[in-house]
Design a protein around this motif. Structure first.
Motif, mmCIF file in Angstrom:
data_model
loop_
_atom_site.group_PDB
_atom_site.id
_atom_site.type_symbol
_atom_site.label_atom_id
_atom_site.label_comp_id
_atom_site.label_asym_id
_atom_site.label_seq_id
_atom_site.Cartn_x
_atom_site.Cartn_y
_atom_site.Cartn_z
ATOM 1 N N GLU A 72 0.939 -1.333 0.039
ATOM 2 C CA GLU A 72 -0.038 -0.099 0.160
ATOM 3 C C GLU A 72 0.855 1.171 -0.044
ATOM 4 O OE1 GLU A 72 -2.635 2.282 3.460
ATOM 5 O OE2 GLU A 72 -2.881 0.079 3.327
ATOM 6 N N ALA A 73 0.589 2.326 -0.723
ATOM 7 C CA ALA A 73 1.449 3.267 -1.133
ATOM 8 C C ALA A 73 1.830 3.973 0.417
ATOM 9 C CB ALA A 73 0.859 4.397 -1.783
ATOM 10 N N GLY A 74 3.008 4.285 0.544
ATOM 11 C CA GLY A 74 3.455 5.003 2.037
ATOM 12 C C GLY A 74 3.394 3.958 3.092
ATOM 13 N N LEU A 75 3.040 2.728 2.792
ATOM 14 C CA LEU A 75 2.970 1.715 4.056
ATOM 15 C C LEU A 75 4.151 0.878 3.986
ATOM 16 C CD1 LEU A 75 1.760 0.570 6.783
ATOM 17 C CD2 LEU A 75 0.156 -0.435 5.304
ATOM 18 N N ALA A 76 5.246 0.776 4.853
ATOM 19 C CA ALA A 76 6.156 -0.532 4.946
ATOM 20 C C ALA A 76 5.788 -1.516 5.738
ATOM 21 C CB ALA A 76 7.706 0.229 5.293
ATOM 22 N N GLU A 77 5.855 -2.959 5.297
ATOM 23 C CA GLU A 77 5.704 -3.938 6.180
ATOM 24 C C GLU A 77 6.655 -4.880 6.283
ATOM 25 O OE1 GLU A 77 1.248 -5.222 5.394
ATOM 26 O OE2 GLU A 77 1.919 -4.573 3.537
ATOM 27 N N PHE A 78 6.565 -5.622 7.525
ATOM 28 C CA PHE A 78 7.509 -6.760 7.744
ATOM 29 C C PHE A 78 6.813 -7.936 8.383
ATOM 30 C CE2 PHE A 78 10.733 -9.017 10.233
ATOM 31 C CZ PHE A 78 11.524 -9.130 9.456
ATOM 32 N N PRO A 79 7.245 -9.044 8.056
ATOM 33 C CA PRO A 79 8.215 -9.676 7.255
ATOM 34 C C PRO A 79 7.194 -9.901 5.724
ATOM 35 C CG PRO A 79 7.250 -11.400 8.483
ATOM 36 C CD PRO A 79 6.454 -10.196 9.006
ATOM 37 N N ASP A 80 8.274 -10.103 4.774
ATOM 38 C CA ASP A 80 7.706 -10.664 3.496
ATOM 39 C C ASP A 80 7.493 -11.968 3.324
ATOM 40 O OD1 ASP A 80 10.076 -11.413 2.781
ATOM 41 O OD2 ASP A 80 10.515 -9.952 1.277
ATOM 42 N N ALA A 81 7.960 -12.711 4.431
ATOM 43 C CA ALA A 81 7.630 -14.266 4.207
ATOM 44 C C ALA A 81 7.630 -14.738 5.683
ATOM 45 C CB ALA A 81 8.822 -14.905 3.368
ATOM 46 N N VAL A 82 7.314 -15.967 5.946
ATOM 47 C CA VAL A 82 7.459 -16.385 7.228
ATOM 48 C C VAL A 82 8.882 -16.609 7.699
ATOM 49 C CG1 VAL A 82 7.073 -18.532 8.835
ATOM 50 C CG2 VAL A 82 5.280 -17.844 7.040
ATOM 51 N N THR A 83 9.229 -15.946 9.309
ATOM 52 C CA THR A 83 10.202 -15.871 9.807
ATOM 53 C C THR A 83 10.382 -16.654 11.092
ATOM 54 O OG1 THR A 83 12.320 -14.516 10.290
ATOM 55 C CG2 THR A 83 10.045 -13.649 10.387
ATOM 56 N N LEU A 84 10.535 -17.910 11.360
ATOM 57 C CA LEU A 84 11.042 -18.514 12.417
ATOM 58 C C LEU A 84 12.083 -17.877 13.390
ATOM 59 C CD1 LEU A 84 10.295 -22.069 11.738
ATOM 60 C CD2 LEU A 84 8.568 -20.616 12.502
ATOM 61 N N ARG A 85 12.938 -17.308 12.620
ATOM 62 C CA ARG A 85 14.020 -16.845 13.210
ATOM 63 C C ARG A 85 13.887 -15.522 13.858
ATOM 64 N NH1 ARG A 85 18.540 -13.892 10.931
ATOM 65 N NH2 ARG A 85 20.592 -14.121 11.892
ATOM 66 N N GLY A 86 13.017 -14.785 13.062
ATOM 67 C CA GLY A 86 12.796 -13.333 13.558
ATOM 68 C C GLY A 86 11.919 -13.627 14.714
ATOM 69 N N ALA A 87 10.966 -14.505 14.862
ATOM 70 C CA ALA A 87 10.186 -14.701 16.193
ATOM 71 C C ALA A 87 11.184 -15.115 17.535
ATOM 72 C CB ALA A 87 9.130 -15.781 15.954
ATOM 73 N N LYS A 88 12.159 -15.926 17.076
ATOM 74 C CA LYS A 88 13.145 -16.286 17.952
ATOM 75 C C LYS A 88 13.778 -15.099 18.493
ATOM 76 C CE LYS A 88 17.196 -18.869 18.668
ATOM 77 N NZ LYS A 88 18.632 -18.017 18.422
ATOM 78 N N HIS A 89 14.249 -14.185 17.844
ATOM 79 C CA HIS A 89 14.961 -12.958 18.247
ATOM 80 C C HIS A 89 14.017 -12.143 19.249
ATOM 81 C CE1 HIS A 89 17.851 -13.288 14.441
ATOM 82 N NE2 HIS A 89 18.266 -13.957 15.570
ATOM 83 N N LEU A 90 12.782 -11.958 18.649
ATOM 84 C CA LEU A 90 11.841 -11.109 19.466
ATOM 85 C C LEU A 90 11.773 -11.776 21.104
ATOM 86 C CD1 LEU A 90 9.081 -10.530 17.140
ATOM 87 C CD2 LEU A 90 10.584 -8.651 18.215
ATOM 88 N N ALA A 91 11.724 -13.039 21.040
ATOM 89 C CA ALA A 91 11.561 -13.575 22.356
ATOM 90 C C ALA A 91 12.922 -13.429 23.391
ATOM 91 C CB ALA A 91 11.560 -15.188 22.106
ATOM 92 N N GLU A 92 13.900 -13.547 22.429
ATOM 93 C CA GLU A 92 15.355 -13.391 23.130
ATOM 94 C C GLU A 92 15.582 -11.698 23.667
ATOM 95 O OE1 GLU A 92 18.015 -17.030 21.873
ATOM 96 O OE2 GLU A 92 18.184 -15.444 20.627
ATOM 97 N N LEU A 93 15.079 -10.944 22.877
ATOM 98 C CA LEU A 93 15.081 -9.485 23.401
ATOM 99 C C LEU A 93 14.176 -9.356 24.491
ATOM 100 C CD1 LEU A 93 14.871 -7.577 20.030
ATOM 101 C CD2 LEU A 93 16.823 -7.866 21.337
ATOM 102 N N GLY A 94 13.127 -10.004 24.753
ATOM 103 C CA GLY A 94 12.303 -9.890 25.973
ATOM 104 C C GLY A 94 12.982 -10.484 26.931
ATOM 105 N N ASP A 95 13.927 -11.640 26.891
ATOM 106 C CA ASP A 95 14.831 -12.171 27.681
ATOM 107 C C ASP A 95 15.712 -11.162 28.472
ATOM 108 O OD1 ASP A 95 13.296 -14.401 27.662
ATOM 109 O OD2 ASP A 95 15.000 -15.373 26.704
ATOM 110 N N MET A 96 16.391 -10.282 27.486
ATOM 111 C CA MET A 96 17.389 -9.179 28.088
ATOM 112 C C MET A 96 16.808 -8.186 28.610
ATOM 113 S SD MET A 96 20.259 -10.440 26.832
ATOM 114 C CE MET A 96 19.526 -11.959 27.387
ATOM 115 N N VAL A 97 15.451 -7.660 28.264
ATOM 116 C CA VAL A 97 14.726 -6.734 29.180
ATOM 117 C C VAL A 97 14.376 -7.403 30.682
ATOM 118 C CG1 VAL A 97 12.497 -5.584 29.398
ATOM 119 C CG2 VAL A 97 13.672 -5.707 27.282
#
Length: 232
Positions: free
Chosen positions: A141-166
């Motif tokens: 959609e014009a002006g709207l950037a989105e992520f991800p453009d494919a399924v990313t199990l690795r990306g979900a893992k990174h989010l969980a580990e960032l939460g652990d750091m907090v």
């Protein structure tokens, strides 16, 4: 980030994720390395004008690397090899003000469960900041950037580990770097990867921060330019 001199051509096809056949303006047909493991939705239309960097390293299997593609008159960065360096540069220059003022910056530091954080910011006067960088070049959609453009199990893992750091008393920040000029908003593509959307929501609830910055891009350089709104 200044780009090396680029050569242009027309995309024939992108295939096997990391390969792209291109007809150069000279008429020569070559195979270029495509440093982007995503679906590249909207960026791989045959006939699109593309720009490639050229390596003189004799040990490289492929001489050319795909850097830019023109979409609707806009130059879009396709390489996922650049965002970490771009964010580092922007932090050091003060462009990403939310991450400025730390004494040291290190890249690719081991943390969590056998992972590496893209950028670790440290200062004796404040908690460490763990910074994970994601490349964004999906625009449906014009002006709207989105992520991800494919399924990313690795990306979900990174989010969980960032939460652990907090939870361990540190700061954790997701930086979504949009290599698609003209975007004013960023959102998650929850229809493409609902699990990543859920992981993002959980990470945010645990205190993980999120930033989105859009780049200015020319044939000569890519520069993180400004923060854009995150529509969660």
């Amino acid at each position: 980030m200044n780009l090396p001199p680029l050569v242009s051509g027309r995309l024939i096809k992108r295939y096997k994720r990391f390969l792209a056949d291109v007809t150069l303006d000279s008429g020569e047909i070559i195979t270029a390395h495509c440093a982007n493991p995503g679906s590249m939705l909207g960026l791989k239309t045959p006939g699109s004008r593309v720009w490639l960097s050229v390596s003189d390293n004799p040990k490289r299997k492929l001489k050319y690397s795909w850097e830019l593609v023109e979409v609707g008159g806009v130059l879009v960065g396709v390489s996922t090899a650049h965002p970490n360096a771009l964010v580092e540069e922007a932090i050091l220059e003060g462009t990403i003000s939310e991450l400025s003022g730390y004494a040291t910056l290190r890249r690719e530091v081991t943390y969590g469960k056998n992972s590496r954080i893209d950028i670790l910011l440290e200062d004796d006067a404040r908690p460490k900041a763990y910074v994970e960088v994601k490349n964004v070049n999906l625009v449906r959609e014009a002006g709207l950037a989105e992520f991800p453009d494919a399924v990313t199990l690795r990306g979900a893992k990174h989010l969980a580990e960032l939460g652990d750091m907090v939870e361990q008393g540190h700061r954790a920040v997701m930086v979504y770097l949009v290599q698609y000029p003209g975007c004013e908003r960023f959102s998650l593509s929850r229809d493409i990867d609902p699990a990543y959307g859920a992981a993002f929501d959980q990470a945010r609830a645990r205190g993980v921060e999120a930033l989105a910055y859009v780049c200015d891009i020319t044939q000569d350089a890519i520069r993180p330019a400004r923060a854009i709104e995150i529509a969660e």
